[in-house]
Design an enzyme around this catalytic site. Structure first.
Site, PDB file in Angstrom:
ATOM      1  N   GLU A  58      -2.832 -20.483   3.784  1.00 42.24           N
ATOM      2  CA  GLU A  58      -3.011 -19.108   3.318  1.00 42.24           C
ATOM      3  C   GLU A  58      -3.604 -18.260   4.446  1.00 42.24           C
ATOM      4  OE1 GLU A  58      -2.306 -16.719   1.680  1.00 42.24           O
ATOM      5  OE2 GLU A  58      -3.427 -16.519  -0.198  1.00 42.24           O
ATOM      6  N   ASP A  59      -3.339 -16.962   4.413  1.00 41.73           N
ATOM      7  CA  ASP A  59      -3.879 -16.081   5.444  1.00 41.73           C
ATOM      8  C   ASP A  59      -5.372 -15.828   5.248  1.00 41.73           C
ATOM      9  OD1 ASP A  59      -3.449 -14.574   3.129  1.00 41.73           O
ATOM     10  OD2 ASP A  59      -2.475 -12.896   4.144  1.00 41.73           O
TER      11      ASP A  59
ATOM     12  N   ASP B  36     -10.289 -14.024  -0.388  1.00 40.58           N
ATOM     13  CA  ASP B  36     -11.166 -12.881  -0.644  1.00 40.58           C
ATOM     14  C   ASP B  36     -11.907 -13.153  -1.961  1.00 40.58           C
ATOM     15  OD1 ASP B  36     -12.144 -10.243  -0.494  1.00 40.58           O
ATOM     16  OD2 ASP B  36     -10.380  -9.406  -1.434  1.00 40.58           O
TER      17      ASP B  36
ATOM     18  N   PHE C   9     -11.836  -4.597   5.334  1.00 40.25           N
ATOM     19  CA  PHE C   9     -10.403  -4.780   5.112  1.00 40.25           C
ATOM     20  C   PHE C   9      -9.723  -4.983   6.464  1.00 40.25           C
ATOM     21  CE2 PHE C   9      -6.025  -3.879   4.172  1.00 40.25           C
ATOM     22  CZ  PHE C   9      -5.864  -4.616   3.006  1.00 40.25           C
TER      23      PHE C   9
ATOM     24  N   ARG D 243       1.640  -6.364   9.699  1.00 39.74           N
ATOM     25  CA  ARG D 243       1.705  -7.830   9.673  1.00 39.74           C
ATOM     26  C   ARG D 243       2.065  -8.429  11.030  1.00 39.74           C
ATOM     27  NH1 ARG D 243       1.513  -9.661   4.321  1.00 39.74           N
ATOM     28  NH2 ARG D 243       2.560  -8.386   2.771  1.00 39.74           N
TER      29      ARG D 243
HETATM   30  P1  IMP Z   1      -7.930 -12.928  -3.365  1.00 43.39           P
HETATM   31  O1  IMP Z   1      -7.066 -13.288  -4.541  1.00 43.39           O
HETATM   32  O2  IMP Z   1      -8.834 -11.773  -3.702  1.00 43.39           O
HETATM   33  O3  IMP Z   1      -8.687 -14.080  -2.760  1.00 43.39           O
HETATM   34  O4  IMP Z   1      -6.996 -12.307  -2.274  1.00 43.39           O
HETATM   35  C1  IMP Z   1      -6.156 -13.056  -1.546  1.00 43.39           C
HETATM   36  C2  IMP Z   1      -5.020 -12.235  -0.993  1.00 43.39           C
HETATM   37  O5  IMP Z   1      -5.333 -10.847  -0.914  1.00 43.39           O
HETATM   38  C3  IMP Z   1      -4.743 -12.673   0.407  1.00 43.39           C
HETATM   39  O6  IMP Z   1      -3.808 -13.698   0.411  1.00 43.39           O
HETATM   40  C4  IMP Z   1      -4.235 -11.412   1.047  1.00 43.39           C
HETATM   41  O7  IMP Z   1      -2.847 -11.317   0.854  1.00 43.39           O
HETATM   42  C5  IMP Z   1      -4.929 -10.296   0.312  1.00 43.39           C
HETATM   43  N1  IMP Z   1      -6.119  -9.818   1.046  1.00 43.39           N
HETATM   44  C6  IMP Z   1      -7.413 -10.047   0.777  1.00 43.39           C
HETATM   45  N2  IMP Z   1      -8.227  -9.432   1.638  1.00 43.39           N
HETATM   46  C7  IMP Z   1      -7.413  -8.802   2.509  1.00 43.39           C
HETATM   47  C8  IMP Z   1      -7.661  -7.998   3.691  1.00 43.39           C
HETATM   48  O8  IMP Z   1      -8.783  -7.726   4.139  1.00 43.39           O
HETATM   49  N3  IMP Z   1      -6.545  -7.535   4.309  1.00 43.39           N
HETATM   50  C9  IMP Z   1      -5.291  -7.798   3.893  1.00 43.39           C
HETATM   51  N4  IMP Z   1      -5.020  -8.547   2.812  1.00 43.39           N
HETATM   52  C10 IMP Z   1      -6.073  -9.034   2.128  1.00 43.39           C
HETATM   53 MG    MG Z   2      -1.865 -13.760   0.997  1.00 38.17          MG
END
Ligand code: IMP
Ligand code: MG
Length: 172
Positions: free
Chosen positions: A95-96, A99, A148, A161
């Site tokens: 995963e990238d 959050d 962000f 990206r």
């Molecule tokens: P989560 O479900 O809140 O953990 O978010 C995960 C997904 O949200 C990641 O796989 C990203 O695609 C996106 N995401 C979360 N934070 C960022 C950020 O700072 N920049 C860009 N995408 C983000």
């Molecule tokens: Mg993602």
């Protein structure tokens, strides 16, 4: 939205990616990996990482989304699921960024239902302060502050990206 500053440059990222690959190669010695990338965000990290993995590996992907602008919607959409058999495999989710943890937790549950032998998670970036759901991440590239970020696969409404580095985005 504009790029405010570089958080991780290309060299820092590539050094860490090869360190992670080294650890993964040791941990999976004698095993085969089913590497499941979470698209679109993981595409760049995924391809750099798998090039450095030297145990037998097959590739698969899940296409999911949860973000709009700079906030998680809290709803995880799965646009495309895995195609390779998962049962009995040693799965590594790539995963990238993690959050709130909502996306990874949801995806993890989907994969666990398919009864893998083992399931581990590798994320390049971790915004630990923002976690709402507890998810155990086995391999983390970098802990980053609550900002962000875009680049190296991560996006703002699908832009940025392709940047080879990770940058902090700010209101223009
Ligand atoms: P989560 O479900 O809140 O953990 O978010 C995960 C997904 O949200 C990641 O796989 C990203 O695609 C996106 N995401 C979360 N934070 C960022 C950020 O700072 N920049 C860009 N995408 C983000
Ligand atoms: Mg993602």
């Amino acid at each position: 939205m504009v790029i405010a500053k570089t958080l991780l440059n290309e060299e820092q990222i590539q050094t860490r990616v090869s360190e992670l690959a080294g650890i993964i190669n040791k941990d999976y010695e004698g095993k085969e990996i089913l590497a499941i990338g979470i698209l679109k965000g993981a595409f760049m990290f995924y391809s750099d990482l798998v090039k450095l993995i030297n145990v037998p590996l097959t590739v698969d992907f899940i296409v999911s989304s949860s973000y709009q602008d700079t906030a998680s919607t809290g709803n995880v959409n799965i646009h495309s699921d895995t195609r390779m058999p998962v049962t009995g495999r040693d799965v590594l989710i790539i995963e990238d960024i993690i959050d709130t943890g909502i996306s990874l937790n949801y995806i993890k549950e989907i994969i666990l239902k398919k009864l893998p032998n083992t399931l581990k998670i590798c994320a390049l970036l971790d915004k630990k302060d923002r976690r709402l759901v507890d998810v155990n991440v086995d391999y983390i590239g970098f802990q980053i502050p609550d900002e962000f970020v875009v680049g190296y696969g991560t996006d703002y409404n699908d832009n940025f990206r392709n940047l080879p580095y990770v940058a902090i985005l700010k209101q223009s």
